[in-house]
Design a protein around this motif. Structure first.
Motif, PDB file in Angstrom:
ATOM      1  N   UNK A 284      46.361  32.230  45.068  1.00  0.00           N
ATOM      2  CA  UNK A 284      46.442  32.764  43.752  1.00  0.00           C
ATOM      3  C   UNK A 284      47.513  33.960  43.638  1.00  0.00           C
ATOM      4  N   UNK A 285      48.037  33.919  42.552  1.00  0.00           N
ATOM      5  CA  UNK A 285      48.932  35.012  42.071  1.00  0.00           C
ATOM      6  C   UNK A 285      48.069  35.846  41.200  1.00  0.00           C
ATOM      7  N   UNK A 286      47.905  36.899  41.426  1.00  0.00           N
ATOM      8  CA  UNK A 286      46.716  37.550  40.719  1.00  0.00           C
ATOM      9  C   UNK A 286      47.321  37.963  39.293  1.00  0.00           C
ATOM     10  N   UNK A 287      48.474  38.476  39.115  1.00  0.00           N
ATOM     11  CA  UNK A 287      49.033  38.770  38.052  1.00  0.00           C
ATOM     12  C   UNK A 287      49.270  37.499  36.892  1.00  0.00           C
ATOM     13  N   UNK A 288      48.925  36.356  37.253  1.00  0.00           N
ATOM     14  CA  UNK A 288      49.181  35.041  36.600  1.00  0.00           C
ATOM     15  C   UNK A 288      47.847  34.517  36.313  1.00  0.00           C
ATOM     16  N   UNK A 289      46.761  34.920  36.591  1.00  0.00           N
ATOM     17  CA  UNK A 289      45.514  34.708  36.151  1.00  0.00           C
ATOM     18  C   UNK A 289      45.279  35.182  34.898  1.00  0.00           C
ATOM     19  N   UNK A 290      44.628  34.031  34.020  1.00  0.00           N
ATOM     20  CA  UNK A 290      44.443  34.477  32.675  1.00  0.00           C
ATOM     21  C   UNK A 290      42.945  35.003  32.408  1.00  0.00           C
ATOM     22  N   UNK A 291      42.018  34.657  33.384  1.00  0.00           N
ATOM     23  CA  UNK A 291      40.480  34.882  33.191  1.00  0.00           C
ATOM     24  C   UNK A 291      39.961  36.184  33.796  1.00  0.00           C
ATOM     25  N   UNK A 292      38.865  36.501  33.764  1.00  0.00           N
ATOM     26  CA  UNK A 292      38.260  37.572  34.105  1.00  0.00           C
ATOM     27  C   UNK A 292      37.681  37.674  35.500  1.00  0.00           C
ATOM     28  N   UNK A 293      37.278  36.526  35.767  1.00  0.00           N
ATOM     29  CA  UNK A 293      36.444  36.280  37.014  1.00  0.00           C
ATOM     30  C   UNK A 293      36.937  35.118  37.839  1.00  0.00           C
ATOM     31  N   UNK A 294      37.144  35.049  39.218  1.00  0.00           N
ATOM     32  CA  UNK A 294      37.370  34.111  40.052  1.00  0.00           C
ATOM     33  C   UNK A 294      36.293  33.916  41.129  1.00  0.00           C
ATOM     34  N   UNK A 295      35.880  32.775  41.023  1.00  0.00           N
ATOM     35  CA  UNK A 295      34.830  32.473  41.972  1.00  0.00           C
ATOM     36  C   UNK A 295      35.054  31.415  42.900  1.00  0.00           C
ATOM     37  N   UNK A 296      35.363  31.699  44.178  1.00  0.00           N
ATOM     38  CA  UNK A 296      35.580  30.963  45.065  1.00  0.00           C
ATOM     39  C   UNK A 296      34.366  30.112  45.638  1.00  0.00           C
ATOM     40  N   UNK A 297      34.353  28.865  45.903  1.00  0.00           N
ATOM     41  CA  UNK A 297      33.310  28.101  46.402  1.00  0.00           C
ATOM     42  C   UNK A 297      33.453  27.220  47.231  1.00  0.00           C
ATOM     43  N   UNK A 298      32.536  26.849  48.111  1.00  0.00           N
ATOM     44  CA  UNK A 298      32.648  25.737  49.087  1.00  0.00           C
ATOM     45  C   UNK A 298      31.852  24.801  48.823  1.00  0.00           C
ATOM     46  N   UNK A 299      32.101  23.485  48.311  1.00  0.00           N
ATOM     47  CA  UNK A 299      31.173  22.322  48.178  1.00  0.00           C
ATOM     48  C   UNK A 299      31.205  21.265  49.173  1.00  0.00           C
TER      49      UNK A 299
END
Length: 723
Positions: free
Chosen positions: A552-567
């Motif tokens: 992820x390029x952090x300066x291009x993320x629009x949202x407020x939260x990034x939630x990584x998960x393993x399904x």
């Protein structure tokens, strides 16, 4: 076995037990060792480098091999991390384009054409039936050849390894620290304690073992060498029996008791008899674990030992043949009769239980007089309550003070989380504030007042480790609720798993949420590219191990939260797989490098929960644009198979919100209480190094401090919790 013990010391302390060997000219080998460590993000302290330089080359090489193997495993570099797309993160295709490419190759393949055509005719296609989907199409070596070298960056992680004492001294110190911990250890640390207890059973012992699970592990070792057992409740004996059968000493999971040798049965029965003979009221403790006690009685045969009649009473109570009114039932009866004053009077004899009931008592009290009695009782017994419980109650009432519509979150000892609406009536503000003030006073009374306190600013927002179960084993892992700054342009997640028997498919995904926790987008095998992110491709089986990545390029993320998960999409659970772990890396955009570069790893944690969806942490963007990680260590139940980020986004967002909006007590809280008129407090960047002894609290151990300094880092942060 020596290698195992050395590895254990390095993992827990970041110290290398003082290397042994003949004197010699080992300077060149030591520098080569230091350079090799740099490639995985470690380095030798000046003192350790000097010690190695005075040994023979063979001794240095011997130490280097063992140490490199340990630190490589700590950060996840002991396995080969391949990626489905060979030049990831470059040239990741759009999802539909990639799927069509797989279909085209399948149609060109004589062995798969007929099956794929039949599926297309029916209007549904199983991706797993495509020969090129979900399986590496290149070797690990071919992937390495396609990647550029990692460019060095000032932001790369460097973890210093320090010179320790000799192995026996280091193991003894570690044993005393773990056994005497004031907070419960996590499962991995508890296993390490068992290993250490067996070795150290005949040596020095901690002054006290306040956590009963630790006492069970130590008692198992003491029983093996014929030492006296540490028992003061009947439950201590039950925990010991669980330990002897390889079961759960926390008593949360049922244990299948094994047939025990006659000397062991005699030891357990004698212990039970002594506890009850000294205080017959302790028979009431049996009610909390009646079924395990009944099963244990079938293994111990108490009727064969008439000289221990009090032990036989324990099992008679479990079977309902003998009455022993439980403490809890007496409290419950008083509350059913709305006799809060009577309940408080009874609970004062069990201070820990009183503290855990404070919220309920303040809510059901009929008026101010009864609430005053509740607060007065809490103040009176506070000195008898463990520091961990006092701090837990203090944190609880701090969050009761805040007005929020966030749901309540519950997390069990295995990290399983669930949320419910918070429909509790409020606690009266004046009573809550009086109680918080009293708890602060009690904690301050127990804390030391160091003459000089040096602080790493990064440690201030680390949550107090009130339980080792609020974290996981791994590297760079912080307790649940901690905040840590994220510095870097690129954020990369990774997951690795290796199946034990059946085909196992884990899916690394990332859910991106708006400020109000609504979904913005996600990255997964069904969405390979989104809002500045790239997915490395879906791997659907792992007989030899498999990895997936998200960049992820952090300066291009629009949202407020990034939630990584393993399904878990299919196959073995996290605790059934041979190995499984998650982590994240930080890089500058110009660094390039392989998908996995150990010296850019900031965190690597084991995946060992019982749910089917793992939520290791969440990344949050502040109003000023900076990113911080908040540590979760949570698992959701999920479904038996085909868990996907699209399907669980609502439940994930609820859990994330509940924990993000809950405020934990942090190291900052204790430091504020510790900072008295006699204490000088400095935020320290490593220069200048003070000449006198100090108390240092930080994420990692610095070099050059006075040998009499007290040093608190992540590895022993639990030592901050007062007894």
């Amino acid at each position: 076995m020596a290698h195992t013990f050395e590895s254990l010391v390095i993992r827990h302390t970041h110290r290398v037990p003082s290397p042994e060997g003949s004197a010699g000219e080992g300077a060149t080998a030591a520098r080569q060792f230091d350079a090799a460590l740099t490639s995985v993000g470690f380095k030798l302290s000046a003192e350790l480098l000097e010690r190695l330089s005075g040994l023979s080359e063979a001794a240095v090489v011997h130490t280097a091999r063992r140490t490199l193997a340990t630190v490589s495993e700590m950060v996840g570099d002991h396995v080969r991390h391949n990626s489905y797309f060979i030049d990831f993160p470059a040239n990741v295709p759009d999802t539909e384009e990639f799927w069509m490419r797989c279909v085209a190759k399948a149609l060109a393949d004589d062995t798969s054409r007929e099956n794929v055509l039949a599926q297309l005719t029916r209007g549904a296609l199983n991706l797993l039936s495509l020969p090129t989907y979900g399986r590496y199409q290149h070797t690990y070596e071919e992937m390495l050849a396609a990647q550029d070298e990692l460019m060095a960056s000032a932001g790369d992680r460097v973890t210093v390894l320090h010179l320790g004492r000799d192995l026996d001294a280091e193991l003894t110190d570690l044993y005393l620290a773990l056994a005497g911990s004031t907070t419960p250890l996590g499962e991995d640390h508890l296993r390490d304690l068992r290993t250490l207890a067996e070795r150290c059973a005949d040596g020095p012992q901690p002054e006290s073992i306040p956590v009963r699970e630790h006492r069970a592990v130590v008692n198992e070792a003491r029983l093996g060498v014929g030492a006296g057992l540490l028992l003061d409740t009947v439950t201590d004996v039950l925990r010991l029996a669980c330990a002897l059968s390889g079961g759960d000493v926390t008593l949360q999971e049922p244990t299948r008791f094994q047939a025990l040798p006659r000397p062991v049965r005699r030891g357990l029965l004698a212990g039970l008899d002594a506890v009850v003979a000294a205080n017959p009221a302790k028979l009431a403790d049996v009610h909390a674990h009646r079924e395990p006690f009944k099963r244990l009685g079938e293994r111990l045969h108490p009727h064969e030992y008439p000289r221990w009649p009090h032990a036989a009473d324990v099992f008679a109570v479990a079977r309902g043949e003998k009455e022993a009114r439980s403490f809890g039932s007496r409290v419950e009866k008083l509350l059913d009769e709305y006799d809060v004053t009577g309940a408080v009077k009874l609970l004062k004899s069990a201070p820990g239980k009183l503290f855990r009931a404070l919220d309920l008592l303040l809510r059901v009290a009929a008026g101010q007089e009864e609430r005053d009695a509740v607060v007065a009782a809490a103040v009176e017994v506070a000195p008898e309550v463990s520091g961990r419980v006092v701090l837990s109650v203090r944190e609880h009432f701090h969050n009761r003070e805040r007005e929020t519509d966030a749901p309540r979150i519950f997390v069990n000892r295995r990290g399983r989380a669930w949320v419910t609406p918070d429909d509790r009536p409020p606690v009266p503000a004046a009573d809550r504030d009086r109680l918080i003030s009293a708890l602060d006073t009690e904690i301050r009374r127990r804390l030391p007042a160091p003459r000089r306190l040096l602080l790493d600013p990064e440690v201030l927002d680390v949550a107090l480790p009130l339980s080792g179960r609020a974290t996981t084993a791994g590297f760079g892992v912080l307790p649940r609720g901690s905040l840590s700054r994220v510095d870097g342009e690129l954020l990369r997640f990774f997951v690795y798993w290796k199946q034990t028997e059946v085909r196992t498919d884990y899916d690394l995904s990332a859910l991106l949420l708006h400020r109000d926790y609504s979904t913005d987008a996600w990255l997964s095998y069904t969405s390979l590219k989104a809002v500045g992110g790239r997915h490395s491709g879906d791997v659907t089986e792992a007989p030899d191990g498999a990895s997936e990545f998200i960049d992820l390029s952090l300066d291009r993320v629009r949202g407020t939260y990034i939630v990584p998960q393993v399904n878990i999409y299919a196959g073995e659970g996290f605790e059934e797989a041979e190995e499984s772990f998650f982590g994240f890396m930080l890089r500058d955009r110009a660094q390039k490098g392989r998908p996995f570069e150990p010296r850019t790893v900031r965190m690597k944690s084991e995946l060992r929960g019982i749910g089917r969806v793992a939520l290791p942490l969440v990344f949050r963007r502040g109003d000023d644009g900076t990113w911080h990680a908040k540590w979760l260590h949570l698992y959701l139940k999920g479904i038996s198979q085909a868990n996907r980020v699209e399907e669980n986004q609502v439940s994930v967002s609820k859990v994330v919100r509940a924990l993000v909006e809950r405020e934990q007590l942090t190291t900052r809280y204790l430091i504020d209480l510790m900072s008295r008129d006699t204490t000088a407090v400095d935020l320290w960047d490593g220069e200048p190094v003070p000449e006198e002894p100090v108390t240092y609290i930080g994420l990692e151990r610095p070099e050059g401090l006075h040998p009499d300094s007290r040093i608190i880092t992540l590895e022993n942060l639990r030592d901050l919790i007062p007894a």
